[in-house]
Design a protein around this motif. Sequence first.
Motif, PDB file in Angstrom:
ATOM      1  N   LYS A   8      42.731  43.489  44.691  1.00  0.00           N
ATOM      2  CA  LYS A   8      43.597  42.405  44.243  1.00  0.00           C
ATOM      3  C   LYS A   8      42.920  41.059  44.495  1.00  0.00           C
ATOM      4  O   LYS A   8      42.915  40.185  43.622  1.00  0.00           O
TER       5      LYS A   8
ATOM      6  N   ILE B 196      40.196  40.349  42.016  1.00  0.00           N
ATOM      7  CA  ILE B 196      40.705  39.904  40.714  1.00  0.00           C
ATOM      8  C   ILE B 196      41.148  38.445  40.778  1.00  0.00           C
ATOM      9  O   ILE B 196      40.845  37.653  39.888  1.00  0.00           O
TER      10      ILE B 196
ATOM     11  N   GLY C  33      39.655  35.496  38.696  1.00  0.00           N
ATOM     12  CA  GLY C  33      40.514  34.623  37.917  1.00  0.00           C
ATOM     13  C   GLY C  33      40.251  33.165  38.254  1.00  0.00           C
ATOM     14  O   GLY C  33      40.142  32.317  37.361  1.00  0.00           O
TER      15      GLY C  33
ATOM     16  N   THR D 278      41.712  38.697  29.632  1.00  0.00           N
ATOM     17  CA  THR D 278      41.810  39.585  30.792  1.00  0.00           C
ATOM     18  C   THR D 278      40.569  40.449  30.962  1.00  0.00           C
ATOM     19  O   THR D 278      40.174  40.746  32.084  1.00  0.00           O
TER      20      THR D 278
ATOM     21  N   ALA E  62      38.516  40.871  34.381  1.00  0.00           N
ATOM     22  CA  ALA E  62      38.242  42.183  34.963  1.00  0.00           C
ATOM     23  C   ALA E  62      36.746  42.355  35.189  1.00  0.00           C
ATOM     24  O   ALA E  62      36.307  42.787  36.266  1.00  0.00           O
TER      25      ALA E  62
ATOM     26  N   THR F 252      39.612  46.867  32.875  1.00  0.00           N
ATOM     27  CA  THR F 252      40.736  46.084  32.336  1.00  0.00           C
ATOM     28  C   THR F 252      42.063  46.625  32.828  1.00  0.00           C
ATOM     29  O   THR F 252      42.965  45.866  33.177  1.00  0.00           O
TER      30      THR F 252
ATOM     31  N   VAL G 125      43.760  45.758  36.295  1.00  0.00           N
ATOM     32  CA  VAL G 125      44.319  44.407  36.423  1.00  0.00           C
ATOM     33  C   VAL G 125      45.837  44.464  36.320  1.00  0.00           C
ATOM     34  O   VAL G 125      46.555  43.807  37.067  1.00  0.00           O
ATOM     35  N   TYR G 126      46.301  45.305  35.400  1.00  0.00           N
ATOM     36  CA  TYR G 126      47.735  45.424  35.193  1.00  0.00           C
ATOM     37  C   TYR G 126      48.381  46.342  36.221  1.00  0.00           C
ATOM     38  O   TYR G 126      49.590  46.570  36.185  1.00  0.00           O
TER      39      TYR G 126
ATOM     40  N   TYR H 221      47.910  45.454  39.309  1.00  0.00           N
ATOM     41  CA  TYR H 221      48.177  44.457  40.352  1.00  0.00           C
ATOM     42  C   TYR H 221      48.930  43.246  39.851  1.00  0.00           C
ATOM     43  O   TYR H 221      49.535  42.528  40.639  1.00  0.00           O
TER      44      TYR H 221
ATOM     45  N   LYS I 209      48.715  38.285  32.395  1.00  0.00           N
ATOM     46  CA  LYS I 209      47.664  37.297  32.611  1.00  0.00           C
ATOM     47  C   LYS I 209      48.199  36.091  33.395  1.00  0.00           C
ATOM     48  O   LYS I 209      47.557  35.597  34.312  1.00  0.00           O
TER      49      LYS I 209
ATOM     50  N   ILE J  48      48.334  36.442  37.099  1.00  0.00           N
ATOM     51  CA  ILE J  48      47.067  36.176  37.794  1.00  0.00           C
ATOM     52  C   ILE J  48      46.963  34.677  38.062  1.00  0.00           C
ATOM     53  O   ILE J  48      46.626  34.244  39.168  1.00  0.00           O
TER      54      ILE J  48
END
Lengths: 201, 201, 201, 201
Positions: D19, D22, D26, D40, D44, D51, D54-55, D57, D61, D64
């Motif tokens: 996390k 990422i 970001g 995204t 990633a 990719t 990412v979703y 956590y 978008k 993030i």
Amino acid sequence: MATSGKIREPKQERSIETKKKIINAGYEVFSSVGYYGTNTAEIAKAAGVSTGIVYGYFKDKRDILLCVLDIYIDNVTKPLYSLMADFTLPIGIEDLAPAVVDEVIKIHETNSRIHNTLHSLAATDDGVNARFSELEHKMTTKLSAKLNHLGIDKPDMFERVHLAMNIVQSFAHEYVFDKHQYIDYPKMRDIVCNSIIKLFV
Amino acid sequence: MATSGKIREPKQERSIETKKKIINAGYEVFSSVGYYGTNTAEIAKAAGVSTGIVYGYFKDKRDILLCVLDIYIDNVTKPLYSLMADFTLPIGIEDLAPAVVDEVIKIHETNSRIHNTLHSLAATDDGVNARFSELEHKMTTKLSAKLNHLGIDKPDMFERVHLAMNIVQSFAHEYVFDKHQYIDYPKMRDIVCNSIIKLFV
Amino acid sequence: MATSGKIREPKQERSIETKKKIINAGYEVFSSVGYYGTNTAEIAKAAGVSTGIVYGYFKDKRDILLCVLDIYIDNVTKPLYSLMADFTLPIGIEDLAPAVVDEVIKIHETNSRIHNTLHSLAATDDGVNARFSELEHKMTTKLSAKLNHLGIDKPDMFERVHLAMNIVQSFAHEYVFDKHQYIDYPKMRDIVCNSIIKLFV
Amino acid sequence: MATSGKIREPKQERSIETKKKIINAGYEVFSSVGYYGTNTAEIAKAAGVSTGIVYGYFKDKRDILLCVLDIYIDNVTKPLYSLMADFTLPIGIEDLAPAVVDEVIKIHETNSRIHNTLHSLAATDDGVNARFSELEHKMTTKLSAKLNHLGIDKPDMFERVHLAMNIVQSFAHEYVFDKHQYIDYPKMRDIVCNSIIKLFV
DNA sequence: GATGAATGAGGCTTCATTCAT
DNA sequence: TATGAATGAAGCCTCATTCAT
């Protein structure tokens, strides 16, 4: 079910239990939101297991569905076979028909949602479709034999029995979902019974 | 039906043509591989248009399906209404029933696959389900009125007509897919006709 | 604006009008939903023209924004230049500062939203950024000259004027959006004026 | 903050690490190309993950970005709070102001680009805007209390402190980006300090 | 010049499945 | 066996831009 090398055929108590839990979870989840409305993670969660282990017991998502289909078939056939076993001479179609209709309704009341889900998939999945066909075939054969055994006989028995089954099934479906307000379902039930009776007298 | 501001309500020839092409493509693609077995890109390709323009005419993928459903309903109802219009006194249920059965079979022969797809979705999509219910309701009402007009009357007409429809439909389905080898479908057709006749005499 | 060969530099009355309509529409739309929150189709619609013609007058979406930026700069500079022109001797910074502050507030009240949008883009768009810098440069130069002309002089004038502008601007922004409930903005205005005055005495 | 059921609330070392990776990615990506200038997949990739995860956590978008905003707020507040903690009597605003100005510059040197990105979004994203407002509120309150504690007091403290913050911030921004060649920033710094000092004496 | 239909690349997100632990 | 984090292909949809009329 031909299970590839990677899939365990559980032998131990605990494993069998786990597999059952997943199938039951699949049954529930597929019932309520359909096959495409859910995902393996949810099934795993509902089963209380991890996502990964699902693939220890099942080849893929469809494999779970196929096992659920087995359960469904059991749920449908067992009580009917049991009912049929109870029919003993002397009994006429007049008593038999309503008994079967009511039993099918009862079965549908418990299994209608998974029935919908499974039936939906039969349209695109040949495997599922084949099992439904097989189920119908078996039921037709068994019922025909039983009726014959009870002295109820007519030409074209398979056709009559099959049609009778179709009628009962589509009625039970309507009955359970109570789809149309303009229909008096109890009345319709009587008409259904009558139609079936007339098929065999 | 309710098209949001962004969706083109096609007025020009060309637009109408494009929209029709997409719906037809949807009809074909959904028929052969089902709703979940395809994607918007394939529909677009089958229609000979770009992915983007699909969303110029339809809110989303489901919206295409809904339009396909409209077409399907037309395909089903129009020939039946037309058939019903042809029935004029004197005519008895004995002649009427086979005519309807054969017509439904004919309709099913052209539309069975899309019927499967659409029916599948009724299980999880309330909108689709509602339209099927509405269709059944309309058919029941129309048929009842017609029978009544032809002097065919019985108590519980709605229930009888509805049941008759169920019978015909499930039979036509079987007939078209020729699912069971042990069934003699022409013979079954006669039995079906007979059952229906008996509902109204 | 270097316009490539394809873009018309409108000469005719009607064309000029159309271009203006699009810019105004861009101004409105960008103001209310930002640059990324909108699309060219909406701008065209708001301008009452077709999507296609937008690209007859503008190279791309960003080009519209650049023209909106021009309008914005006009909206901001013109009243200030006009105000500055009104200042004539004898006048002291004590009278000048509040007048400027109030004017900037007034300007911001009309342009705050487009200001936000444009300022947002300055972070990633060098062209936009450069124009803002240029604007600040011009204002600093003009203001310095004016103050000098009015007999207000100090070392490091550019730095002082620039700082003064920053102060006024950030205050006007807060004032217009009334962001903080715990702030008494009229009071803050007086403090702002005082700070500016102290920069030049 | 409110993470829906599907989003992992990381407990394990590894998850927390991912996390963080990422969020850091970001931070970097949003810093250098802005929120709309990236996607995204790039985040990633920059984080060295796929990719999909990412979703696992983040809801989307924007989520993030919100976490990056948290980091930014930490980066900004912590050193300032720490600096404030270091101020002990006897200390006057003459020493305090330059220290704060220099610290803010330092902070801005590290965070200016993400600051730009985040600030840009405040214009269209109410959530982001609210957090900035909250940050300013907190800073104003803390600083006011601190000054009061150090015996620095004036009427309208909130207004003065808030204005001082605005001045410092807009100056730091300019300083870091060194936008105007005609400005002597070190000189401007002194003028800024002086303006602030005059707000509190 | 003007229209608005059409294009297609690309963004966001999901999810069946695999893998490191 | 079991976990749940990770993968990455693929789907849906948007939108800046172009093009036929």
